[in-house]
Design an enzyme around this catalytic site. Structure first.
Site, PDB file in Angstrom:
ATOM      1  N   ARG A 143       9.056  -3.309   9.757  1.00 15.74           N
ATOM      2  CA  ARG A 143      10.132  -4.050  10.293  1.00 15.74           C
ATOM      3  C   ARG A 143      11.322  -4.409   9.654  1.00 15.74           C
ATOM      4  NH1 ARG A 143       5.380  -8.227  11.892  1.00 15.74           N
ATOM      5  NH2 ARG A 143       4.979  -8.026   9.640  1.00 15.74           N
ATOM      6  N   LEU A 192     -14.098   7.984  -1.427  1.00 12.44           N
ATOM      7  CA  LEU A 192     -15.267   9.892  -0.937  1.00 12.44           C
ATOM      8  C   LEU A 192     -13.198  10.908  -1.591  1.00 12.44           C
ATOM      9  CD1 LEU A 192     -15.475   8.815   2.247  1.00 12.44           C
ATOM     10  CD2 LEU A 192     -17.173   9.832   0.703  1.00 12.44           C
ATOM     11  N   HIS A 197     -17.196   1.969  -0.087  1.00 14.66           N
ATOM     12  CA  HIS A 197     -16.778   2.079  -1.378  1.00 14.66           C
ATOM     13  C   HIS A 197     -17.995   2.703  -2.192  1.00 14.66           C
ATOM     14  CE1 HIS A 197     -12.713   2.118  -1.078  1.00 14.66           C
ATOM     15  NE2 HIS A 197     -12.848   0.358  -1.520  1.00 14.66           N
ATOM     16  N   LEU A 215       0.700  -1.288   0.144  1.00 13.88           N
ATOM     17  CA  LEU A 215      -0.028  -0.138  -0.284  1.00 13.88           C
ATOM     18  C   LEU A 215       0.638   0.943   0.308  1.00 13.88           C
ATOM     19  CD1 LEU A 215      -2.726   1.461   0.294  1.00 13.88           C
ATOM     20  CD2 LEU A 215      -2.302   1.328   2.719  1.00 13.88           C
ATOM     21  N   GLU A 247     -13.983  -4.322 -12.334  1.00 11.74           N
ATOM     22  CA  GLU A 247     -12.717  -4.591 -12.667  1.00 11.74           C
ATOM     23  C   GLU A 247     -12.050  -6.045 -13.474  1.00 11.74           C
ATOM     24  OE1 GLU A 247     -10.004  -3.034  -8.608  1.00 11.74           O
ATOM     25  OE2 GLU A 247     -10.901  -5.150  -8.451  1.00 11.74           O
TER      26      GLU A 247
END
Ligand code: BG6
Length: 483
Positions: free
Chosen positions: A46, A182, A242, A17, A218
């Protein structure tokens, strides 16, 4: 000027991400001059790595790195980015982080220093990290903010549990819960489109609108991400958050102001008028191999024999005077025929009499790709005949706003959090009511009430299960001449 001194700490800095979304968004904001002047970026994870390796990972997904302007900016961006390696569950490690932050903040002198903690982490460590940050890394020299993103639990109870653990350490005001939909331009546009146009406002209700579809498509499957996906399924992945967020902005009453609380008050109000989704109003699907593409169950990361839906169509009802009786069809599918997210509002039939077979009006808001707003209207066929024909009034952004730069969702949201604007973040009570709507259905799908329902198969790359058209028609959707 005081607000200029901000350190953005990205937790989970070596993960997917962070690399795919957080750092590219931060870089774009930096390049466009939106980040505070005294900004620093600190990665924490880490994995042990040296600074050049961190900088390499930070920029993996940044495009056009050979462009001289971008290269120059990237060097500047790297110059203000540092990295600390440490565990997620040890005070000593977080104290190291604090020491590092204090060194950076030392360069600010006596001025205010703000900390924005961005949690790009798996949910298993959310709570622990949030607690450790609060007890070890909380600044007293400025404000502290924490940005987190779904999954927020798996149902109402687990969400409440997680929220209360987080709330014990971070206040609502300090917390920024991302639903990245959003931050999308066309979702933000809904407020203006709805409330800034007298031509639309009076017909925005059950008297004029027959049905509404909010669709997410998708063209790829889980492709190795099956372990995560299978635990959640398409409803938790897309619809619960969403699509429901889009629905709430589409249907809420006009807020008293643009303030975050006024907007979110209205969203919560409309969500509370939605009863839990009924099984009878649901069509579930799972993709199977086709055209050389593997089916969901052929993905090695997916548990054998899983009945997890990768497609869902559900219909929600809003019990209030504006919307009583209007079906809201929310649907999402992985591995379908195209990439598209859109809102399709179908108006009621024109009174028949002088016309026969005249098309219904439709207002379509295409969220992505190729942002657009268009409305299907009937015109007289130009020429001698007096026949009606369906046509479109079309605001495709690419044609209309040729120079506009449309921000990525994460760019818009990170900037909002830096500015302290909560409007486009999910409030605690919003999350709670969202889970109330989906939890009974999810428990049934999870097999908590006997054997789980079996999803309908659909070929990879198709529109979805073959029952889809009949499903939509059942709620009154009528195909218009052009779709
Ligand atoms: C995420 C989901 O929240 O949204 C993913 O977990 C999905 O499965 C993604 O692919 C879609 O986001 P976007 O911005 O590409 O529409």
């Amino acid at each position: 000027a005081l607000k200029d001194n901000t350190v953005i700490i990205v937790l989970g800095a070596s993960g997917d991400l962070a690399q795919k979304k957080t750092f590219p968004a931060l870089f774009t904001l930096f390049r466009q001059g939106y980040l505070p002047k005294g900004v620093h970026i600190v990665g924490y994870a880490r994995t042990k790595m040296d600074l050049p390796e961190f900088h390499r990972r930070q920029t993996v997904y940044i495009k056009n790195k050979d462009d001289p302007e971008i290269k120059k900016k990237l060097d500047e961006f790297s110059a203000l980015s540092t990295y600390v390696a440490g565990a997620y569950d040890q005070d000593a490690a977080f104290q190291q982080l604090t020491k590092h932050l204090e060194e950076i903040e030392g360069t600010y002198g006596a001025a205010e220093a703000n900390r924005v903690f961005y949690m790009a982490l798996p949910p298993s460590v959310f709570t622990t990290v949030a607690q450790h940050l609060r007890s070890n890394c909380y600044s007293t020299k400025g404000h502290n903010r924490i940005i987190i993103e779904k999954p927020f639990g798996k149902d109402l109870d687990s969400c409440r549990e997680m929220m209360s653990a987080l709330k014990a350490v971070w206040t609502e005001d300090e917390t920024y819960r991302i639903d990245h939909y959003l931050g999308k331009e066309m979702v933000k546009n809904l407020l203006v489109l709805r409330f800034g146009n007298t031509a639309l406002t009076p017909s925005w209700d059950k008297n004029s609108i027959a049905n509404v579809q909010i669709t997410f498509k998708e063209p790829f499957g889980t492709e190795g991400r099956g372990g995560y996906f299978d635990e959640f399924g398409i409803i938790r992945d897309i619809l619960q958050n969403h699509l429901l967020q889009v629905l709430s902005i589409l249907t809420m009453e006009r807020p008293v102001s643009f303030s975050a609380e006024d907007i979110r008050d209205e969203k919560v109000k409309v969500l509370r008028a939605i009863p839990p989704v009924a099984r009878e109003d649901t069509l579930l699907g799972q993709y199977v191999g086709a055209n050389g593409k593997p089916g969901y169950l052929e993905d090695d990361t997916v548990p054998k024999g899983s009945t997890c839906p990768t497609f869902a169509a559900t219909t929600l009802w809003i019990h209030n005077p504006r919307w009583e009786g209007v079906p809201f069809i929310l649907r999402a599918g992985k591995a379908v025929n195209e990439a598209k997210v859109e809102i399709r509002i179908q108006y009621k039939e024109v009174t028949q009499g002088i016309f026969k077979d005249i098309s219904r009006n439709e207002l379509v808001i295409r969220i992505q790709p190729n942002e657009a707003v268009y409305i299907k209207l009937n015109l007289k066929t130009p020429g001698m005949a007096t026949r009606a024909m369906p046509t479109e009034m079309d605001l495709t952004y690419k044609r209309r706003f040729t120079d506009a730069v449309i921000p990525e969702a994460y760019e818009a949201l990170i900037l909002d959090a830096i500015h302290g604007d909560h409007s486009n973040f999910v409030r605690d009570d919003e999350l709670d009511v969202a889970w109330k709507i989906w939890t009974p259905l999810l428990h049934w799908i999870d097999g908590r009430e006997g054997s789980p329902p079996k999803p309908e198969p659909y070929p990879y790359g198709s529109r979805g299960p073959k029952q889809l058209d009949a499903y939509i028609a059942k709620y009154g959707y009528k195909r218009t001449d052009r779709t």
